[in-house]
Scaffold this motif. Structure first.
Motif, mmCIF file in Angstrom:
data_model
loop_
_atom_site.group_PDB
_atom_site.id
_atom_site.type_symbol
_atom_site.label_atom_id
_atom_site.label_comp_id
_atom_site.label_asym_id
_atom_site.label_seq_id
_atom_site.Cartn_x
_atom_site.Cartn_y
_atom_site.Cartn_z
ATOM 1 N N THR A 95 0.843 -1.191 0.000
ATOM 2 C CA THR A 95 0.000 0.000 0.000
ATOM 3 C C THR A 95 0.878 1.241 0.000
ATOM 4 O O THR A 95 1.802 1.344 0.808
ATOM 5 C CB THR A 95 -0.884 0.010 1.272
ATOM 6 N N PRO A 96 0.620 2.211 -0.882
ATOM 7 C CA PRO A 96 1.403 3.447 -0.850
ATOM 8 C C PRO A 96 1.131 4.238 0.425
ATOM 9 O O PRO A 96 0.013 4.228 0.942
ATOM 10 C CB PRO A 96 0.932 4.224 -2.085
ATOM 11 N N VAL A 97 2.172 4.899 0.920
ATOM 12 C CA VAL A 97 2.038 5.716 2.127
ATOM 13 C C VAL A 97 2.450 7.150 1.799
ATOM 14 O O VAL A 97 3.469 7.389 1.166
ATOM 15 C CB VAL A 97 2.872 5.150 3.304
ATOM 16 N N TRP A 98 1.597 8.077 2.204
ATOM 17 C CA TRP A 98 1.837 9.505 1.994
ATOM 18 C C TRP A 98 2.175 10.149 3.322
ATOM 19 O O TRP A 98 1.495 9.916 4.327
ATOM 20 C CB TRP A 98 0.583 10.168 1.429
ATOM 21 N N MET A 99 3.219 10.989 3.329
ATOM 22 C CA MET A 99 3.560 11.786 4.503
ATOM 23 C C MET A 99 4.474 12.912 4.037
ATOM 24 O O MET A 99 5.010 12.863 2.928
ATOM 25 C CB MET A 99 4.216 10.940 5.590
ATOM 26 N N ILE A 126 -3.794 15.253 -3.762
ATOM 27 C CA ILE A 126 -3.457 13.858 -3.999
ATOM 28 C C ILE A 126 -4.694 13.220 -4.604
ATOM 29 O O ILE A 126 -5.757 13.207 -3.989
ATOM 30 C CB ILE A 126 -3.075 13.153 -2.680
ATOM 31 N N ASP A 127 -4.572 12.714 -5.810
ATOM 32 C CA ASP A 127 -5.715 12.161 -6.541
ATOM 33 C C ASP A 127 -5.753 10.645 -6.379
ATOM 34 O O ASP A 127 -4.874 9.936 -6.835
ATOM 35 C CB ASP A 127 -5.606 12.527 -8.010
ATOM 36 N N LEU A 128 -6.788 10.160 -5.698
ATOM 37 C CA LEU A 128 -6.996 8.717 -5.549
ATOM 38 C C LEU A 128 -8.247 8.289 -6.313
ATOM 39 O O LEU A 128 -8.947 7.363 -5.918
ATOM 40 C CB LEU A 128 -7.135 8.349 -4.069
ATOM 41 N N GLY A 129 -8.566 8.995 -7.402
ATOM 42 C CA GLY A 129 -9.766 8.672 -8.168
ATOM 43 C C GLY A 129 -10.987 9.301 -7.540
ATOM 44 O O GLY A 129 -11.130 10.517 -7.538
ATOM 45 N N GLN A 134 -6.352 16.992 -0.023
ATOM 46 C CA GLN A 134 -5.353 18.044 -0.093
ATOM 47 C C GLN A 134 -4.699 18.199 1.270
ATOM 48 O O GLN A 134 -5.370 18.557 2.235
ATOM 49 C CB GLN A 134 -5.992 19.360 -0.517
ATOM 50 N N PRO A 135 -3.404 17.896 1.350
ATOM 51 C CA PRO A 135 -2.714 18.100 2.615
ATOM 52 C C PRO A 135 -2.709 19.587 2.981
ATOM 53 O O PRO A 135 -2.516 20.437 2.125
ATOM 54 C CB PRO A 135 -1.287 17.624 2.331
ATOM 55 N N VAL A 136 -2.938 19.867 4.234
ATOM 56 C CA VAL A 136 -2.960 21.239 4.722
ATOM 57 C C VAL A 136 -2.024 21.314 5.922
ATOM 58 O O VAL A 136 -2.243 20.623 6.917
ATOM 59 C CB VAL A 136 -4.396 21.654 5.150
ATOM 60 N N HIS A 137 -0.975 22.122 5.798
ATOM 61 C CA HIS A 137 -0.035 22.244 6.911
ATOM 62 C C HIS A 137 -0.772 22.747 8.135
ATOM 63 O O HIS A 137 -1.616 23.621 8.056
ATOM 64 C CB HIS A 137 1.097 23.209 6.567
ATOM 65 N N ARG A 138 -0.472 22.159 9.257
ATOM 66 C CA ARG A 138 -1.095 22.598 10.495
ATOM 67 C C ARG A 138 -0.008 22.881 11.506
ATOM 68 O O ARG A 138 0.975 22.156 11.580
ATOM 69 C CB ARG A 138 -2.078 21.582 11.026
ATOM 70 N N LYS A 159 -13.740 15.674 -3.739
ATOM 71 C CA LYS A 159 -12.548 16.407 -4.120
ATOM 72 C C LYS A 159 -12.059 17.263 -2.962
ATOM 73 O O LYS A 159 -12.843 17.777 -2.183
ATOM 74 C CB LYS A 159 -12.857 17.309 -5.314
ATOM 75 N N ALA A 160 -10.766 17.442 -2.917
ATOM 76 C CA ALA A 160 -10.182 18.279 -1.871
ATOM 77 C C ALA A 160 -10.557 19.735 -2.089
ATOM 78 O O ALA A 160 -10.416 20.270 -3.164
ATOM 79 C CB ALA A 160 -8.665 18.138 -1.897
ATOM 80 N N GLN A 161 -11.114 20.334 -1.081
ATOM 81 C CA GLN A 161 -11.459 21.754 -1.053
ATOM 82 C C GLN A 161 -11.620 22.131 0.406
ATOM 83 O O GLN A 161 -11.900 21.280 1.216
ATOM 84 C CB GLN A 161 -12.819 22.035 -1.718
ATOM 85 N N PRO A 162 -11.474 23.424 0.708
ATOM 86 C CA PRO A 162 -11.862 23.791 2.071
ATOM 87 C C PRO A 162 -13.325 23.429 2.236
ATOM 88 O O PRO A 162 -14.107 23.602 1.323
ATOM 89 C CB PRO A 162 -11.648 25.295 2.102
#
Length: 168
Positions: A95-99, A126-129, A134-138, A159-162
């Motif tokens: 499994t791909p891992v995002w960080m 990040i498009d997973l279909g 959308q990663p958001v720095h915190r 879809k990623a959006q606020p």
């Protein structure tokens, strides 16, 4: 924190689904499954993988999930209660891992052997279909960059959006 903007939901297909399942939350480990899709097209994202692998697999089974149904793992930051069994899970189930790069470096840049490491960048979707995040720095008391996720409905999926924000 989870918030939904009603206008976005009105534009969502009627058969679209967005589900959250907490598999664990606390100092013993954090793991949440986000499932999104429309019709037969479903994507599942495991946000954080801090539980021991045996506990994670057991809780996934109780939730009716198989490890192979997870399309990607997203690590919010490098604390052990968020990243605990990520390498083991991703290696075992390819499994791909995002960080973030900072989190990856903080854990010693391990080889995920079959589960690819993918660098998450602030504001870059990040498009997973059927599921786009959308990663958001915190801001957190970390030496390295941690992330939250923005997710909102879109035609044919989400879809990623606020709008709907998931933070660990």
């Amino acid at each position: 924190i989870v918030k939904v903007i009603a206008d976005d939901l009105q534009k969502t297909p009627r058969d679209a689904v967005l589900r959250f399942k907490s598999l664990g939350s606390g100092s013993a480990g954090n793991a949440t499954v986000i499932e999104a899709g429309s019709g037969l097209h479903v994507r599942r994202l495991l946000v954080d993988c801090g539980l021991r692998i045996t506990d994670l697999l057991h809780r996934m089974g109780l939730a009716g999930l198989e490890p192979g149904q997870i399309d990607a793992v997203f690590i919010t930051h490098e604390h052990s209660d968020h990243i605990g069994s990520a390498r083991q899970f991703c290696k075992r189930f390819k499994t791909p891992v995002w960080m973030s790069l900072g989190s990856f470096q903080a854990i010693g840049e391990p080889d995920f052997e079959g589960g690819d490491y993918c660098q998450a960048k602030d504001g870059v979707p990040i498009d997973l279909g059927e599921l786009q995040i959308q990663p958001v720095h915190r801001g957190q008391r970390l030496a390295h960059q941690g992330f939250g996720l923005d997710i909102a409905p879109r035609r044919g999926g989400f879809k990623a959006q606020p709008g709907l924000t998931v933070r660990s």
